[in-house]
Design an enzyme around this catalytic site. Structure first.
Site, mmCIF file in Angstrom:
data_model
loop_
_atom_site.group_PDB
_atom_site.id
_atom_site.type_symbol
_atom_site.label_atom_id
_atom_site.label_comp_id
_atom_site.label_asym_id
_atom_site.label_seq_id
_atom_site.Cartn_x
_atom_site.Cartn_y
_atom_site.Cartn_z
ATOM 1 C CG HIS A 60 3.609 -5.083 2.684
ATOM 2 N ND1 HIS A 60 3.315 -5.308 4.002
ATOM 3 C CD2 HIS A 60 4.960 -4.967 2.612
ATOM 4 C CE1 HIS A 60 4.439 -5.322 4.704
ATOM 5 N NE2 HIS A 60 5.451 -5.127 3.883
ATOM 6 C CG ASP A 92 0.832 0.170 1.148
ATOM 7 O OD1 ASP A 92 1.715 1.016 1.347
ATOM 8 O OD2 ASP A 92 0.973 -1.039 1.405
ATOM 9 C CD GLN A 119 8.514 0.007 -1.275
ATOM 10 O OE1 GLN A 119 9.406 0.722 -1.744
ATOM 11 N NE2 GLN A 119 8.734 -0.812 -0.267
ATOM 12 C CE LYS A 170 9.177 -0.118 3.863
ATOM 13 N NZ LYS A 170 8.124 -1.007 3.365
ATOM 14 C CB CYS A 195 5.576 -8.502 3.785
ATOM 15 S SG CYS A 195 6.755 -8.429 5.110
HETATM 16 C C1 LIG Z 1 7.181 -1.572 3.857
HETATM 17 C C2 LIG Z 1 5.805 -1.648 3.329
HETATM 18 C C3 LIG Z 1 4.703 -1.663 4.187
HETATM 19 C C4 LIG Z 1 4.839 -1.698 5.678
HETATM 20 O O1 LIG Z 1 5.498 -0.575 6.164
HETATM 21 P P1 LIG Z 1 5.943 -0.510 7.709
HETATM 22 O O2 LIG Z 1 6.859 0.638 7.745
HETATM 23 O O3 LIG Z 1 6.606 -1.828 8.010
HETATM 24 O O4 LIG Z 1 4.705 -0.334 8.509
HETATM 25 C C5 LIG Z 1 3.454 -1.696 3.618
HETATM 26 N N1 LIG Z 1 3.288 -1.704 2.286
HETATM 27 C C6 LIG Z 1 4.312 -1.686 1.433
HETATM 28 C C7 LIG Z 1 4.050 -1.668 -0.035
HETATM 29 C C8 LIG Z 1 5.615 -1.666 1.923
HETATM 30 O O5 LIG Z 1 6.642 -1.660 1.075
#
Ligand SMILES: *Cc1c(COP(=O)(O)O)cnc(C)c1O
Length: 430
Positions: free
Chosen positions: A142, A220, A223, A246, A384
């Site tokens: 992302h 990260d 998800q 999320k 993104c």
């Molecule tokens: C949504 C997402 C982000 C960014 O998260 P924010 O809440 O917008 O800061 C980063 N990495 C992944 C894999 C995402 O799905």
């Protein structure tokens, strides 16, 4: 179906929850839209990789805070201030237990995943990265886990390298890892689960290999944490970033987990109130971790909302959530593959409930608009992840993404409407 495998871990046969009962906790899922000819369209929300809906329990917790506890934290001597501070710090402990951190001092509140990764790039990177040092990312990141490192590389002269993914199934080509690591590699930062392919990356093996070379690993988890049981001690990751919104929590709050020793070594992120020890006109000392990284008045209500979301997820059980979503996804994939002209991007053996696709020659934006006209919310675009799209040689995909409150009948409704889209855009079905 039992014994579902998540990153090598067997889930026991679990009794699942009643999805209709779960849905009753989410007021927004009862929203309806007006359709053509005075018809009523119930909301079918399949954009959970972008953000998730909030149960009443989370809304109540935040309202309770504002009605009964609201004051600034860590400053006030008064009783209300003590209540606010206790609620805020209890939320930190709650989150710490949820991901099995060793200590609540390893939990830094941020605005979300993006800010958490920027914090590490800034506070860890600017202190420990020099010209020619290498940071290893992957091609499926992302933008949140790409741009902060680009900025750092530009400033320090560091070099970014990328673990490739397979175009055929959207898995990381982890076999390249050994040859990509060298004595200049300072950090590996990769997504635990792809927001485009749904791929669950084999991060445990990656972390072990990195640690053999004394390289720290950042995940990260935007998800993964909402959808999979997460144990940072078992994973042994050095940093983990995730977002409240999320995982049924509010927007504006997220978490950076970091091993205490690493957090101790880092410089502050932003300067201001709360992050200081003592201040003179020309110098200052820093507060202890995690407060060193939390300048200014934090999102207190957000932290409390996120803790309430975690209570909610824990009551359902993260393993149950994973298992249910895997069943839903397996079903959706099998039905989608039957549609002629369907291309699905991301066919990893271990995957979550994110399905990116391209149907016939229908542009993803047209597809999303068509589905929206039926009350189905999906996402279309590059998600993104422009470098990923460029490698696949497509401008965009349509993406349907699930959470535990989605139902098999919603999947059937999606499938019906994908077939209708083929007719509508003049591609027929045969
Ligand atoms: C949504 C997402 C982000 C960014 O998260 P924010 O809440 O917008 O800061 C980063 N990495 C992944 C894999 C995402 O799905």
């Amino acid at each position: 179906m039992s014994h579902i495998n998540v990153d090598g871990k067997q889930l026991e046969t679990l009794e699942l929850f009643e999805v209709e009962e779960v849905r009753n906790d989410f007021p927004i899922l009862k929203e309806k839209f007006s359709g053509p000819k005075n018809s009523v369209l119930p909301l079918v929300y399949l954009d959970n990789a972008a953000t998730t809906q909030k149960p009443q329990q989370v809304l109540d917790a935040m309202q309770y805070y504002y009605r009964h506890q609201n004051a600034n934290v860590h400053r006030a001597i008064h009783k209300l201030g003590e209540r606010a501070t206790a609620a805020y710090e209890d939320s930190r402990k709650r989150i710490s237990r949820f991901i099995n951190a060793r200590s609540h001092r390893e939990i830094v509140f941020t605005r979300g995943t993006t800010e958490a990764i920027n914090l590490v790039a800034h506070s860890w990177g600017r202190k420990l990265i020099g010209r020619g040092d290498e940071i290893l990312l992957s091609e499926m990141e992302h933008h949140s886990n790409l741009i902060p490192w680009q900025l750092l590389a530009k400033e320090t002269g560091a070099v970014l390298r990328f673990i490739p993914f397979s175009r055929s199934n959207g898995t990381l080509q982890i076999g390249h890892l050994e040859e990509m690591i060298n004595e200049r590699t300072r950090l590996i930062s990769v997504t635990h689960m792809s927001n485009v392919f749904g791929t669950i990356n084999p991060v445990r093996g990656l972390i072990q290999k990195a640690h053999d070379h004394h390289i720290p690993v950042m995940l990260d988890g935007a998800q993964s944490v909402p959808h999979l049981p997460t144990d940072v001690q078992e994973l042994d990751c050095d940093f983990l970033a995730f977002s409240g919104h999320k995982m049924c929590g509010p927007t504006g709050i997220g978490v950076l987990y970091g091993k205490e020793k690493l957090l101790e070594e880092m410089e502050p992120f932003q300067g201001g109130g709360e992050m200081i020890g003592s201040v003179w006109l020309d110098k200052a000392t820093w507060n202890e971790v995690p407060h060193k990284f939390e300048a200014g008045t934090p999102d207190i209500a957000g932290a409390i909302g996120l803790a309430a979301a975690i209570d909610y997820l824990d009551r359902l059980g993260m393993e149950r959530i994973t298992l249910y979503e895997q069943k839903l996804t397996t079903y959706a994939l099998s039905k989608m593959r039957e549609i002629s002209g369907m291309r699905i991007f991301g066919m990893a053996p271990f995957r979550g409930g994110v399905i990116s696709f391209y149907l016939g020659k229908i542009h993803p934006h047209d597809m999303a608009q068509f589905l929206d006209s039926k009350g189905i919310a999906v996402r279309a675009g590059h998600h993104c992840a422009q470098p990923l799209m460029r490698k696949l040689e497509i401008p965009a995909t349509t993406r349907a993404s699930f959470y535990f409150y989605n139902t098999f009948s919603e999947i059937d409704f999606l499938i019906d409407n994908l077939k209708q889209a083929l007719e509508y855009f003049g591609y027929g079905t045969g």
